[in-house]
Each structure stands twice: as structure tokens, then as C-alpha cells.
Write a protein that holds these residues in place. Sequence first.
Motif, PDB file in Angstrom:
ATOM      1  N   LEU A  42      -3.431  -0.776  -6.210  1.00  0.00           N
ATOM      2  CA  LEU A  42      -2.126  -1.359  -5.906  1.00  0.00           C
ATOM      3  C   LEU A  42      -1.274  -1.466  -7.160  1.00  0.00           C
ATOM      4  CD1 LEU A  42      -3.048  -4.254  -3.435  1.00  0.00           C
ATOM      5  CD2 LEU A  42      -1.949  -2.077  -2.882  1.00  0.00           C
ATOM      6  N   MET A  62      -1.076   5.461   2.334  1.00  0.00           N
ATOM      7  CA  MET A  62      -1.423   4.042   2.270  1.00  0.00           C
ATOM      8  C   MET A  62      -2.829   3.853   1.701  1.00  0.00           C
ATOM      9  SD  MET A  62       0.331   2.632   5.802  1.00  0.00           S
ATOM     10  CE  MET A  62      -0.016   0.927   5.413  1.00  0.00           C
ATOM     11  N   ALA A  93      -3.821   1.768  -1.548  1.00  0.00           N
ATOM     12  CA  ALA A  93      -4.763   0.652  -1.429  1.00  0.00           C
ATOM     13  C   ALA A  93      -5.848   0.716  -2.506  1.00  0.00           C
ATOM     14  CB  ALA A  93      -5.398   0.649  -0.044  1.00  0.00           C
ATOM     15  N   GLN A 147       0.831  -1.206   0.000  1.00  0.00           N
ATOM     16  CA  GLN A 147       0.000   0.000   0.000  1.00  0.00           C
ATOM     17  C   GLN A 147       0.866   1.257   0.000  1.00  0.00           C
ATOM     18  OE1 GLN A 147      -2.482  -0.540   3.465  1.00  0.00           O
ATOM     19  NE2 GLN A 147      -4.007  -1.759   2.364  1.00  0.00           N
TER      20      GLN A 147
END
Length: 716
Positions: free
Chosen positions: A252, A245, A249, A104
Motif C-alpha cells: 500500500l 487492486m 494490496a 488498493q
Amino acid sequence: MSSPDVNPLHRVINPIPKGSPQGVAVPQSQKPGYTPIYRSARFPDRLLKTWHPEVTTPHDVVNNAINLNRHKPCFGRRSFDAKSGKWGPYVYESYDDLDVQRQQLGSGFTHILNSHGLPTMQANIGVFAETRAEWLLTDITCWAYSMVLVSLYDALGADTSEYILNLTESPILVASMHNIPSILRLGKSKIPHLKAIVVMEDIYSEDDLVKSKGVYDPKTLSKPALLKDWVNSSGFELYTFKQVMDLGAKKLVPMVPPKPEQLMTINFTSGTTGVPKGAMLTHENILAAVAGTFIMDNVSNEPIYHLSYLPLAHIYERLSSLNALSYGGAIGFFHGNIAELLDDIVALRPTTFPSVPRLLRRFEAAVRASTTDSPGFAGKVTRKAYEAKLARYREDGSITHPFWDRLWTNKVKAKLGFDRCKVIISGSAPISPDTLDYLRLALGITVREGFGMTETAAVACVAEPYDRDPGILGGPCPNLEVRLRDVPELNYYSSDKPFARGELMMRGYNVISGYYKEPKKTAEAFDEDGFFASGDIASIDNLGRIHIIDRVKNFYKLAQGEYVAPEFIESSLLSKCPLLQQIYIHGDSDKHFLVAVIGIEPVAFSRHISDILIKKNKISSPIDPNDLNKLKEICKIRDVRISLLRTLDSISTQLKLQPYERIRNAILTVDPFNAENDTLTPSLKLKRREAANLFKPEIDQLYVEGPLLSAEKAKI
């Protein structure tokens, strides 16, 4: 690559038998002005760069650890309970969590770089923070995506940060909250290559979330809005670690495994003079260093627990953490206050403990104060225990005792959190033999000295478990080879007897290729055969063991024409005198004697000087070592200064120092050198120039006062 034969536990090698060579000379390798080349006695015919052909980078190490330990504890943190005012137990994320988080975060970095039209391959990512889980996660993420981590020292100032960010042209900086203002004050005009700042902390407090009904909206949240406005007005983008992150996410990006020869990190040396140099360490360099550390390991099939508290910006801690990961170990991060480190140790109970002499001396003082130096019956019993263990230790080298370990040592270990610790490693500076022996006996734990540099990825040599004498650093690690070079100006020669002496030169898989954008300094650092010049004077004994005895460059020429190597004298006195915690020796070309600024060790010094002053009826009760103001006043007393100078002069006689190499006047104080006054590097090495400038008025006054030992008449 998850087969059992890749498990690092299978790479453990037994210690070399006592009395056998630890380093061996390579046949026909000697050249004029040099010793022969020495290699580890374990691998005399080759140098080691991995323990398995499928493991070629640190990224492979982490992949292997994840595959073998998915549901085992990996990163651990402690939370603060505001109601109780205490830190809670370690709570761990798993190796599976680490796998998800690195993808992530790496994907988030990729999206940010792409949004600015910048390449991701070998992109420089700066990190400017204290040791914490987000630091190491960023490092591991950079490995997975072939990015290059650039370390900024948390303790250094804005000028150094500006220099590093401009030299490396880092587009992303990951920083802890308290470091962001110093970056913003520089502004876009001074660091034009920086595009985005990622703050590690969650800047949205619980109160803010309640007010905004849990929605991260900068328009309604005061602190984030203020910070974001400040960042934007400075010309940068602001992200929280979580936001990066979350960004990754959503989409990816596949990992981009690095090649061994690719640059992994630009690790800036915490230089004692001038601007720091960026040591270029490849993935192969770091892996070879991990492979070389297996001779330091004293592991079993029991779980590994590592406490991460030394600066991650320094390669020593990064290597220690990677070594723990290579065994599938758990890493607990200290809660941020080094003064409360013992509390973290008790909570984690580490199985290995890499450290530095300054902290180990503090542990020694804490143990002494609560046991052997304590009054009454308890103190009497523990003194008897120590004396019994010391007698056995001197007889056969054993650090255990069948009776006193049960009654004393095991209780001390449990109280301090060292009850499952197998080995303590001391690096970065010499350590007092009294401290070594006391910790070995009080804790019943092997304490080993090691030596390494940023330029060797922290690894060069380490003492075998049975080598008890201070200063013995063992033979070369299996990943490199060494030789000594003559230093005629300091009278060190490869032909010296009984043992060769000279500048330590190193070559191997863990040695850097050079300094970032510094071709001249790179050329100066290597000889014609590719050996890196350490700047340290060493000797190699008959067993091929290395001893660091001096430095090449730091020396004074006194008025009488004699040359003095202050670092050699400093390290010798620190290793022999438990009353000292810090020392800076100063000389001048128009002065004929040496003076010093000395930082006393509060517990040992207060005990020593109290005994003397009570006998002379100058005080009526012992000095409290915790009363630092009182100690500082005592240190100013002329007779107290003379007393310590006499002690040091006696030790100088044992060391066979020449009269001109002895300290003739000194000021005594508590903790004179620290990161706050910019006289210590992040790895706790003394910055000589800064120390000289800071204490110039006091040093000048010492020369006005003259040599105390030769001029004084009064007796304490």
C-alpha cells in the motif's frame, strides 16, 4: 473531521417563501450592454464554495462520509441468476470497503506508473466504460491520490477516443470489456502515450477457473490468453481491475490528498459540433457545485438511496453520486440495460431521482398505459382520480389528495419503486408541462427543473418546489453569479420589457478556468470580467428567476432574409406538445420555409391519431403503441402528417411565432435520433450537423414536396 457539525445534513436550507425574490441584483453592478449581476437571494453578499471550513475537496467529502458511516451500505450491485433469468436484489459493500478499495486501487495505479518511470502527481487516468461501480471507484481513487480522471464517452467512436487519449497523454486506461477492441484496433502507433489497459470485468469465467483448478494462469485459460496476446501484440500491458487492486494490496502507498486548486478531472463536453472540448474542473469547482446543490435537496434523517444510471462520463451523474456520498447515502448501480431501468428502480427504491426529460416521458407513458389509459373499470377509476387531483392542483398547487392518494397514487408509487422518493430533478433539456404535471400528480412527488453545464460542474440554477410552471429554473445557485449580455443580432437586449433578455453569463467557484490545451477556445468562452459565456439566451424575471429561451449560435437565415432560431422553436414545441419525443427543425438560405424531422411519442401519438382515424373510418381499432412498425407506417400517411403539422401550428400561434418560424412540412417516425446513429450526444442533446447529414435525402424530398399546410386541400 468526523464531528457532527461536518455532517452535510446540517447544511439544509429551507425554501425561499413563495412570491419572494430568488435572485437579487448586486448594487451598482450594471454595465452598458449587460444586466446587473444577480446572486442567490440566500447569499446576496457572497458566493458559497463549501459548507464547512474543513471540507475543501471532494476527497474530504468522502473521508467524512467514511468516518461517519463505516459499516453502512455504500455501493450496491445486482447479480444475474442464470437459472431464473432474473436479476437479484441489491447487495451492498460498506463505506469501510470503499476505504480499503480506493487505497488498493490507488496503490496499484502508482506501481504501474512507477514501473514506466512516470510521475503519479496529476497523472491522467482515462476511463472508458458505461456507468458502473468500478467507474465511480476509479474516480474516488483518483481524488485520493491527486490523479486526474479523464472521461471517455462510452457511446462515442474510436476517432474521439484516439483524440482524447492523445490530447491528455493518458498512460492508463480503465475500460469495460466491450470497449477494449476499439482501443486495440487503434494500436500503439496511434495512441503512443498509453501504457496499460485495465479491464473492469473479471475475464476468468467460472468454467475457466474449474479447468485451471482456480489458478489464474493465462497459459491454460483460452479467453484471457487470447485477450492478453492481442493486447501485448498491440503494444500495451493488460491488467484486470482485480489484479491492479491485488498489486496495490501487496504494498500500500499512502494517499496523496489534493489541494482545492488542483485539477480533478478533464470532463469532455459532449459537444453537438466538432471535437469535444476538455473542461478543466478542479477539486474546488466540484466541491462548490456540491455545496450549491443543497438548495435542491429535500432530505430527512432517513437513509439516502441513489440510483446511478445516467452516464458517469457526464458531470451531472458524477455530481449526483457525490452528493449522495456526502450524506452517507447508498448508491445502487443499474444493471446495464436502460430499457429495464424500471426493474432497477423497483429493486432499489431511490429517495431522490435525477433524470432527463426523455426518460421521464417514458415513465409517464408507462404509468398512463397501466392506469389512466387502461380500459374497463380500473381505467375509469384512475381517470377519475387524476381529474380530481388535477382540479385540486390547479386550485391550490397541491400534488397530494387525502382520498385519491390512498386509493391510487400510493399504489402507483409502490409499483414503480418510487414509494420513498422525495424529489425528481429534470435536467439537460426542456420538459413538457403535461409530463411534469402528470408525474407530479400520479406519483405525488415534487418534480423540479434545473439547469447546468459541464463548464459549471452541472450546477447553475434549479426551480423551487412550489414553482410549477415549465421553464422556470429558479434563481442562481449560491456558488455562482450571473448576468445577461446583449445579443443585438438576435434582438435580445438587457433593456427588453417586461424582462431583460440576453446571453447567460456565469462566474463562480464552480465555473471552469478553461479548456484543456485550448487557449484560444478558453479566451473565446470568457468575457473581460471573467464571466463564462453559456451560449444560451435567457431571461430574468421580476423575482430573479432564470428562464432559458434560445441559443446564440444555432440559427438559420432563410431565403427571404429572416433569421430563425431553431432550438428555441424546438424546445418550445417539445415543452408544449406531448405528442413529440424528438424534433429537429431545418432551414436553408435558399428556401423560404422550415421543415422538420419529428420523433413521435408512441403512447400519446397512437392514442391521439387513433381517435382521429377511427372517427374518419380509416381504421377500425386503436393503434397499439408497442407495434412500432405499424406506427412507422401510419406516420408516412400524408393526412397524418398534416394533422400533426396543424397541431404544431396551433401551438405556434399560442407561442406567438412568426409565420416564417413555423414548420411547413415534416417527416414523422419513431426514435429518429439516438446514440447508435451518432445523432445524440451521451447527454441526449441533438447533434445538428449529424442529424442534417443523416436525414438529408428525406429533407431534400420535403422541399421538393413543398409546404403541406399551405398547399394541401384534403382534410383528414
